[in-house]
Design a protein around this motif. Structure first.
Motif: not given
Length: 59
Positions: A38, A26-30, A35-36
Protein backbone atom coordinates in the motif's frame (compact mmCIF):
# COMPACT_ATOMS: atom_id res chain seq x y z
CA UNK A 1 14.47 -6.15 -8.43
CA UNK A 2 11.78 -5.59 -11.06
CA UNK A 3 9.24 -4.92 -8.34
CA UNK A 4 11.46 -2.35 -6.61
CA UNK A 5 12.08 -0.62 -9.95
CA UNK A 6 8.33 -0.49 -10.56
CA UNK A 7 7.70 1.07 -7.14
CA UNK A 8 10.40 3.64 -7.87
CA UNK A 9 8.75 4.57 -11.18
CA UNK A 10 5.37 4.93 -9.48
CA UNK A 11 6.88 7.20 -6.81
CA UNK A 12 8.60 9.34 -9.44
CA UNK A 13 5.29 9.77 -11.27
CA UNK A 14 3.48 10.59 -8.03
CA UNK A 15 6.00 13.36 -7.36
CA UNK A 16 6.15 14.77 -10.87
CA UNK A 17 2.52 14.45 -11.97
CA UNK A 18 0.56 14.59 -8.71
CA UNK A 19 2.94 16.62 -6.53
CA UNK A 20 2.96 13.97 -3.79
CA UNK A 21 6.17 14.41 -1.79
CA UNK A 22 5.65 11.91 1.04
CA UNK A 23 4.14 8.43 1.13
CA UNK A 24 3.63 5.77 3.79
CA UNK A 25 4.34 2.24 2.58
CA UNK A 26 2.49 -0.68 4.13
CA UNK A 27 3.14 -4.32 3.33
CA UNK A 28 0.43 -6.90 3.93
CA UNK A 29 0.79 -10.66 3.45
CA UNK A 30 -2.56 -12.42 3.96
CA UNK A 31 -1.67 -15.77 2.43
CA UNK A 32 1.38 -17.73 1.38
CA UNK A 33 0.89 -17.00 -2.33
CA UNK A 34 0.59 -13.21 -2.58
CA UNK A 35 1.03 -9.89 -0.80
CA UNK A 36 -0.05 -6.25 -1.06
CA UNK A 37 1.98 -3.07 -0.94
CA UNK A 38 0.00 0.00 0.00
CA UNK A 39 1.36 3.42 -0.96
CA UNK A 40 -0.63 5.98 1.02
CA UNK A 41 0.10 9.56 -0.06
CA UNK A 42 0.37 12.31 2.51
CA UNK A 43 -1.43 15.51 1.54
CA UNK A 44 -1.19 18.87 3.30
CA UNK A 45 -4.73 18.63 4.69
CA UNK A 46 -3.73 15.43 6.48
CA UNK A 47 -1.24 17.30 8.69
CA UNK A 48 -4.16 18.25 10.95
CA UNK A 49 -4.15 14.59 12.06
CA UNK A 50 -0.39 14.48 12.71
CA UNK A 51 2.60 13.15 10.78
CA UNK A 52 2.95 9.63 12.12
CA UNK A 53 1.49 6.29 11.09
CA UNK A 54 -1.04 6.54 13.93
CA UNK A 55 -2.53 9.62 12.24
CA UNK A 56 -3.66 7.50 9.29
CA UNK A 57 -6.57 5.97 11.18
CA UNK A 58 -8.72 9.14 11.38
CA UNK A 59 -7.91 10.01 7.78
Amino acid sequence: MDYINLLSKIRKAQREVLGIEHVYYFYNEDTTHHFHTWMVPLYEWMSAFGRSVESMRPV
